[in-house]
Design a protein around this motif. Structure first.
Motif, PDB file in Angstrom:
ATOM      1  N   UNK A 127       0.889  -1.163   0.000  1.00 40.28           N
ATOM      2  CA  UNK A 127       0.000   0.000   0.000  1.00 40.28           C
ATOM      3  C   UNK A 127       0.929   1.216   0.000  1.00 40.28           C
ATOM      4  N   UNK A 128       1.043   1.866   1.141  1.00 41.60           N
ATOM      5  CA  UNK A 128       2.021   2.958   1.238  1.00 41.60           C
ATOM      6  C   UNK A 128       3.442   2.403   1.225  1.00 41.60           C
ATOM      7  N   UNK A 129       3.603   1.221   1.797  1.00 42.42           N
ATOM      8  CA  UNK A 129       4.887   0.539   1.807  1.00 42.42           C
ATOM      9  C   UNK A 129       4.647  -0.952   1.623  1.00 42.42           C
ATOM     10  N   UNK A 130       5.696  -1.713   1.586  1.00 42.80           N
ATOM     11  CA  UNK A 130       5.599  -3.145   1.351  1.00 42.80           C
ATOM     12  C   UNK A 130       5.708  -3.881   2.680  1.00 42.80           C
ATOM     13  N   UNK A 131       4.867  -4.912   2.858  1.00 46.17           N
ATOM     14  CA  UNK A 131       4.812  -5.627   4.133  1.00 46.17           C
ATOM     15  C   UNK A 131       4.570  -7.115   3.920  1.00 46.17           C
ATOM     16  N   UNK A 132       4.930  -7.870   4.943  1.00 45.52           N
ATOM     17  CA  UNK A 132       4.526  -9.264   5.049  1.00 45.52           C
ATOM     18  C   UNK A 132       3.713  -9.371   6.335  1.00 45.52           C
ATOM     19  N   UNK A 133       2.514  -9.895   6.205  1.00 48.97           N
ATOM     20  CA  UNK A 133       1.619 -10.057   7.353  1.00 48.97           C
ATOM     21  C   UNK A 133       1.363 -11.531   7.596  1.00 48.97           C
ATOM     22  N   UNK A 134       1.482 -11.930   8.851  1.00 44.60           N
ATOM     23  CA  UNK A 134       1.079 -13.265   9.283  1.00 44.60           C
ATOM     24  C   UNK A 134      -0.284 -13.133   9.953  1.00 44.60           C
ATOM     25  N   UNK A 135      -1.157 -14.090   9.688  1.00 46.40           N
ATOM     26  CA  UNK A 135      -2.481 -14.119  10.310  1.00 46.40           C
ATOM     27  C   UNK A 135      -2.568 -15.386  11.153  1.00 46.40           C
ATOM     28  N   UNK A 136      -2.946 -15.209  12.396  1.00 46.78           N
ATOM     29  CA  UNK A 136      -3.078 -16.335  13.307  1.00 46.78           C
ATOM     30  C   UNK A 136      -4.479 -16.312  13.896  1.00 46.78           C
ATOM     31  N   UNK A 137      -4.939 -17.459  14.362  1.00 46.83           N
ATOM     32  CA  UNK A 137      -6.284 -17.553  14.941  1.00 46.83           C
ATOM     33  C   UNK A 137      -6.215 -18.275  16.273  1.00 46.83           C
ATOM     34  N   UNK A 138      -7.122 -17.894  17.157  1.00 44.34           N
ATOM     35  CA  UNK A 138      -7.279 -18.565  18.444  1.00 44.34           C
ATOM     36  C   UNK A 138      -8.745 -18.513  18.829  1.00 44.34           C
ATOM     37  N   UNK A 139      -9.230 -19.613  19.382  1.00 45.92           N
ATOM     38  CA  UNK A 139     -10.606 -19.623  19.888  1.00 45.92           C
ATOM     39  C   UNK A 139     -10.654 -19.978  21.374  1.00 45.92           C
ATOM     40  N   UNK A 140      -9.478 -20.025  22.008  1.00 47.31           N
ATOM     41  CA  UNK A 140      -9.409 -20.229  23.463  1.00 47.31           C
ATOM     42  C   UNK A 140      -8.398 -19.262  24.058  1.00 47.31           C
ATOM     43  N   UNK A 141      -8.759 -18.684  25.196  1.00 46.43           N
ATOM     44  CA  UNK A 141      -7.883 -17.772  25.915  1.00 46.43           C
ATOM     45  C   UNK A 141      -8.380 -17.702  27.341  1.00 46.43           C
ATOM     46  N   UNK A 142      -7.600 -17.087  28.194  1.00 49.17           N
ATOM     47  CA  UNK A 142      -8.068 -16.863  29.560  1.00 49.17           C
ATOM     48  C   UNK A 142      -8.057 -15.362  29.834  1.00 49.17           C
ATOM     49  N   UNK A 143      -8.987 -14.962  30.685  1.00 47.66           N
ATOM     50  CA  UNK A 143      -9.162 -13.553  31.001  1.00 47.66           C
ATOM     51  C   UNK A 143     -10.309 -12.953  30.207  1.00 47.66           C
ATOM     52  N   UNK A 144     -10.696 -11.764  30.612  1.00 45.64           N
ATOM     53  CA  UNK A 144     -11.764 -11.033  29.942  1.00 45.64           C
ATOM     54  C   UNK A 144     -11.169 -10.043  28.956  1.00 45.64           C
ATOM     55  N   UNK A 145     -11.742  -9.979  27.781  1.00 49.26           N
ATOM     56  CA  UNK A 145     -11.267  -9.047  26.763  1.00 49.26           C
ATOM     57  C   UNK A 145     -11.630  -7.624  27.174  1.00 49.26           C
ATOM     58  N   UNK A 146     -10.616  -6.778  27.195  1.00 52.80           N
ATOM     59  CA  UNK A 146     -10.790  -5.360  27.519  1.00 52.80           C
ATOM     60  C   UNK A 146      -9.938  -4.540  26.550  1.00 52.80           C
ATOM     61  N   UNK A 147     -10.306  -3.306  26.354  1.00 53.64           N
ATOM     62  CA  UNK A 147      -9.540  -2.401  25.503  1.00 53.64           C
ATOM     63  C   UNK A 147      -8.392  -1.821  26.321  1.00 53.64           C
ATOM     64  N   UNK A 148      -7.203  -2.357  26.111  1.00 48.75           N
ATOM     65  CA  UNK A 148      -6.024  -1.910  26.857  1.00 48.75           C
ATOM     66  C   UNK A 148      -5.311  -0.732  26.200  1.00 48.75           C
ATOM     67  N   UNK A 149      -5.748  -0.338  25.011  1.00 48.12           N
ATOM     68  CA  UNK A 149      -5.122   0.777  24.303  1.00 48.12           C
ATOM     69  C   UNK A 149      -6.168   1.782  23.815  1.00 48.12           C
ATOM     70  N   UNK A 150      -6.911   2.409  24.750  1.00 43.72           N
ATOM     71  CA  UNK A 150      -7.961   3.340  24.324  1.00 43.72           C
ATOM     72  C   UNK A 150      -7.430   4.564  23.583  1.00 43.72           C
ATOM     73  N   UNK A 151      -6.126   4.802  23.646  1.00 40.39           N
ATOM     74  CA  UNK A 151      -5.533   5.906  22.895  1.00 40.39           C
ATOM     75  C   UNK A 151      -5.336   5.549  21.423  1.00 40.39           C
ATOM     76  N   UNK A 152      -5.475   4.244  21.070  1.00 40.78           N
ATOM     77  CA  UNK A 152      -5.312   3.793  19.687  1.00 40.78           C
ATOM     78  C   UNK A 152      -6.544   3.070  19.148  1.00 40.78           C
ATOM     79  N   UNK A 153      -7.482   2.767  20.024  1.00 38.77           N
ATOM     80  CA  UNK A 153      -8.656   1.974  19.661  1.00 38.77           C
ATOM     81  C   UNK A 153      -9.847   2.504  20.443  1.00 38.77           C
ATOM     82  N   UNK A 154     -10.917   2.869  19.737  1.00 36.26           N
ATOM     83  CA  UNK A 154     -12.071   3.394  20.465  1.00 36.26           C
ATOM     84  C   UNK A 154     -13.222   2.391  20.580  1.00 36.26           C
TER      85      UNK A 154
END
Length: 146
Positions: free
Chosen positions: A80-107
């Motif tokens: 796009x603006x530059x060239x990149x390689x992206x890896x995509x990973x998936x998970x359907x199990x985790x522990x803890x509650x999902x919370x927004x830990x970066x509200x300065x970058x994600x609303x």
């Protein structure tokens, strides 16, 4: 000696709950603000792709992933603006509650049906999620045919 070409490498995490995927809306970053992405981060060097995904899950969503619960589901070479390689990973199990830990970058962190993604999902994320569903492991995006 000529210096070799270098590019950014990122790992994107598809957190899956049934038919839904966790999306975050980018905010105040200067890149794709207002559009939906997934938990993502650059490899820091000295860490493998799975370790980076585990780290980013904790940093951005406050959850703990076990290495054995993370699987690599795709790779994309994109430009796009530059060239990149992206890896995509998936998970359907985790522990803890999902919370927004970066509200300065994600609303917003929210669950979305993988069949009905928001219109403002970043195009390469939409493509990668479609590839994941179709079992397509590698893709190229943003290069002009020569």
């Amino acid at each position: 000696m000529t210096e070799r070409f270098k590019m950014a490498v990122a790992v994107h995490l598809f957190l899956i709950r049934g038919s839904q995927v966790l999306l975050l809306r980018r905010y105040n970053t200067g890149f794709e603000d207002g559009n939906y992405s997934v938990v993502v981060g650059h490899l820091d060097g000295g860490e493998d792709v799975i370790a980076a995904a585990v780290r980013e899950a904790k940093e951005e969503a406050g959850i703990d992933l076990r290495r054995e619960d993370v699987r690599v589901v795709g790779v994309m070479h994109r430009k796009a603006r530059d060239e990149r390689v992206d890896f995509f990973v998936a998970a359907d199990r985790w522990s803890g509650e999902i919370v927004n830990c970066e509200p300065d970058k994600c609303d917003e962190l929210s669950w979305h049906d993988r069949e009905r993604l928001p219109i403002n999902t970043i195009p390469y994320i939409r493509q990668a999620l479609g590839n994941f569903k179709a079992g397509i492991w590698f893709d190229i995006m943003g290069f002009q045919a020569e």
